[in-house]
Design an enzyme around this catalytic site. Sequence first.
Site, PDB file in Angstrom:
ATOM      1  N   HIS A 119       0.836  -1.203   0.000  1.00  0.00           N
ATOM      2  CA  HIS A 119       0.000   0.000   0.000  1.00  0.00           C
ATOM      3  C   HIS A 119       0.872   1.254   0.000  1.00  0.00           C
ATOM      4  O   HIS A 119       0.645   2.190  -0.780  1.00  0.00           O
ATOM      5  CB  HIS A 119      -0.906  -0.031   1.239  1.00  0.00           C
ATOM      6  CG  HIS A 119      -1.722   1.202   1.440  1.00  0.00           C
ATOM      7  ND1 HIS A 119      -3.066   1.264   1.166  1.00  0.00           N
ATOM      8  CD2 HIS A 119      -1.390   2.435   1.922  1.00  0.00           C
ATOM      9  CE1 HIS A 119      -3.523   2.474   1.448  1.00  0.00           C
ATOM     10  NE2 HIS A 119      -2.523   3.202   1.919  1.00  0.00           N
ATOM     11  N   GLU A 120       1.907   1.271   0.846  1.00  0.00           N
ATOM     12  CA  GLU A 120       2.772   2.456   0.937  1.00  0.00           C
ATOM     13  C   GLU A 120       3.619   2.630  -0.328  1.00  0.00           C
ATOM     14  O   GLU A 120       3.852   3.756  -0.775  1.00  0.00           O
ATOM     15  CB  GLU A 120       3.667   2.364   2.178  1.00  0.00           C
ATOM     16  CG  GLU A 120       2.904   2.337   3.497  1.00  0.00           C
ATOM     17  CD  GLU A 120       1.939   3.506   3.641  1.00  0.00           C
ATOM     18  OE1 GLU A 120       2.266   4.610   3.157  1.00  0.00           O
ATOM     19  OE2 GLU A 120       0.846   3.317   4.208  1.00  0.00           O
TER      20      GLU A 120
ATOM     21  N   HIS B 292       1.790   4.479  -2.983  1.00  0.00           N
ATOM     22  CA  HIS B 292       1.829   5.942  -2.838  1.00  0.00           C
ATOM     23  C   HIS B 292       3.115   6.521  -3.423  1.00  0.00           C
ATOM     24  O   HIS B 292       3.111   7.620  -3.979  1.00  0.00           O
ATOM     25  CB  HIS B 292       1.707   6.322  -1.362  1.00  0.00           C
ATOM     26  CG  HIS B 292       0.327   6.182  -0.802  1.00  0.00           C
ATOM     27  ND1 HIS B 292      -0.789   6.667  -1.444  1.00  0.00           N
ATOM     28  CD2 HIS B 292      -0.128   5.618   0.354  1.00  0.00           C
ATOM     29  CE1 HIS B 292      -1.871   6.405  -0.716  1.00  0.00           C
ATOM     30  NE2 HIS B 292      -1.500   5.770   0.371  1.00  0.00           N
TER      31      HIS B 292
END
Length: 645
Positions: A170-171, A174
Site C-alpha cells: 500500500h505504501e 503511494h
Amino acid sequence: MNFFEHQDRARRNTRRLVLLFLLAVLLIVLAVNLAVGVFLFSFFESGFQGLNASVKAHGTVSLLTLLIIGGASWYRMSRLRSGGDMVATGMGGTWVDPDSDDPLLRRLCNVVEEMSIASGLPTPHIYVLESEKGINAFAAGYMPEDAAVAVSRGALESLSRDELQGVIAHEFTHILNGDMRMNIRMMGLLYGILAISVIGRGLLYSGGRRRSVISSRKEGGGGHILGLALLLVGYIGVILGRLIKAGVSRQREFLADASAVQFTRNPDGIGGALKKIAGLSAGSHLKAADREEVSHMLFASGQSFWISMLATHPPVEERIKAIDPLFRPEEMKVGVAPGTAGAGEGRGRSAFRSSDDPWAFLTGKRETVAASSFSEAVLQDVEAPPPDRLTHAVSAMTAIPDPLLHAARSVKGVSALFPALFLARERDMMAEQLEKVASVMGEARLRQVEGLLPQARKLHPLLSLPLSDLAFSSLRQVDREEKRILVKLMDAMVMLDGKMTVFEYCLVRLLKHRMEGMERTGGTERKRYGRGQCRDALVRIFSVLAWQGHESEILARRAFMAGISRILPMDVPPYGVPLDWTGDMDRALPVLEVLDMTTKGELIQALVITASHDGRLSLEEAELLRTICACLHVPVPPVLPQLTA
C-alpha cells in the site's frame, strides 16, 4: 491507469491543493481582520468605527497575517527539504539497519526489499516508530531517492507476514503514484494555516500572567481576548486543513488498497491488517504529538475525528468491504501475541519460497529478452500490476548469492559491492583495476572487493542493476566523503582502458543519478518541456540506442527512423552515427528528465521500438533502457522470466 497517468493526476492534485490552500488563507485573513476589529472595538475609547474606516489598518492586519502564514509554511518546508528521513525522525522513528539480526526487523527489511525489486524502485530507508502500539505506517519523501517508509512497533508485533506485506505494498503504491511528493508538500503548506492557532494559544497563555501592552485599563484582559479570538480563528484553519487533507486523501486510499491487492495477489494480507486495526483496542492510534500533521500520510487514521467528513481516511469497514465484499463486522480479528509475528524469518533471505522457481533460467546466460517484456514492465497499470510481479521479485532475491545480499545491506560493505559488480564483467585489465581499488580506497576495501568477486561473477547479468538499487538504502547511510571516493574510483576504473562498455556506463550512471537524487534536497521541480523543446536530446538518445543494438549502419538507421518517427512525427530528423556515445547520453538525459510525463510514456514506447527493430532486445539494450528510464524517474521492475525470449 498507468504510471504516467498517475503521475499527471498527482500533479493535478497538487495544483488543486495549492488552490484550496489559497482559499483557506483568504478565509483566515478575513477572520483575523474580524477578530482584530472586535478586539480594538472592545479596548479602544474611539471604538471600532474609526478603525474600520481605515483601509490602511486592515491592509496592515492582512499583510501581517499573510506574512505569518507564508513564513510558517516556508519554515516548515525548509525543514522538510531533506525528504522522508526528516518526517520519519520527527515522528520518533528509529532507523532500521538493513542487515539487522532482529527477527521482526529482518522480516520488515525482507518485505521492503521484495517490494523494491517488484516495483523497480530503489530501496527506501526503513524506520520503526518504537513507542507506537497502534497498527500504522507511512511513506514520506519528495522522490524515491530520498524516500523513507516508517512502520509502527504495533504493526510489527501484531501483523502476520502477509498482512505486513499488504501494508508495505500500500505504501509503495503511494510512492509509485506520486502521492508521496504531494503529501510532504501538503505538510509544509498546511503548517502555515495552523500558525495562527499557535500564536493565539501563546497570547491566551501569556495574557493572564502579565499586564496587556495594548490596554492599560484591563490587566491581562486584552491578551486574553485577542488570544482567544486568534485561537478560534486558528481552529478555523485547523478545520480547513483537515477538510483539504480529507478531500485530497480519501479516494487515494481506496486506490492504494486495490493496488496492494494486485501487487501481492492476496486480499487477505491488507484485508487482515485492516480487520486487526478495527478489532484491536489500540487500532491505528498514534500517540505522537505530530500525528495531526502527518495524518494524511498514514496507512490508517492515527486519531479519532468527531465529524466523519474531517477524517483523512475512509472508515476501515468501508475499506475492508471494498477488498472483500462478503466481509461481516463479526469477522474482526483480535490480534496475535506480541513478538511472535515474525518468528522463523531467516536472517538473509525472504521466508517466502515459490514451489516452482520462475527464475531457474538464471543458471543459464541468456542474453536476449522479449521486447514486449520491457514496455509492459514500464507501461503497466499501476492499479493492476502483472499477477506474478511480487512472486518473481521474491524469486529474484533467492537467485542473488548471500554474500552479495549481505554487502548490499551492510553500510560497511556496500562500497565494495559496486567495484565488485563492475569487475565481474572485466577481463582485460583485472590486475590494474584491482590496483586502482587499493590506491583509491585502501587495502581493507580491496580485500572486501576480492571476496565478493567470485559471487559477483556468478550473478546473472539481468540482476546486476536491480541489486545496485537494492543496495541504495545502505549507500544513503555512507558518509559523504566515502561516497565521493566511490564515485572517483568508478570513474578511474573506466578511464584505465580508455573505453566504456554499456554495462559500465549503466552502473556508473545509475550510481551518480541516485546520489544526485539524494543531494537534490527539497524536491525542486524544474519547468516541464514538450518534445519539440528537446529535439536535439531526442536525436542523441535514439542515435545511441540504434547504434548500440544493431550490427550495421543500415539497420541502425532503420531502427532510428522507426522509433523517432513515433515521437517526432512531423519533424523526423536524419540519423547520424554517434561519435561520442557516452557524451551524447550524458548531455541528453538531463534534458529529457524534464519532459512532461505523457511525453515520457510515449518516448519509452518509441525507444523500445528502436531497440527491438531487429526482432530482439539484447542484454545491453535492456540495461541501457533501464538506465534511461531511471534517469527519467520512471521505475522499471526486472524483466519477468515468462516473458523471456
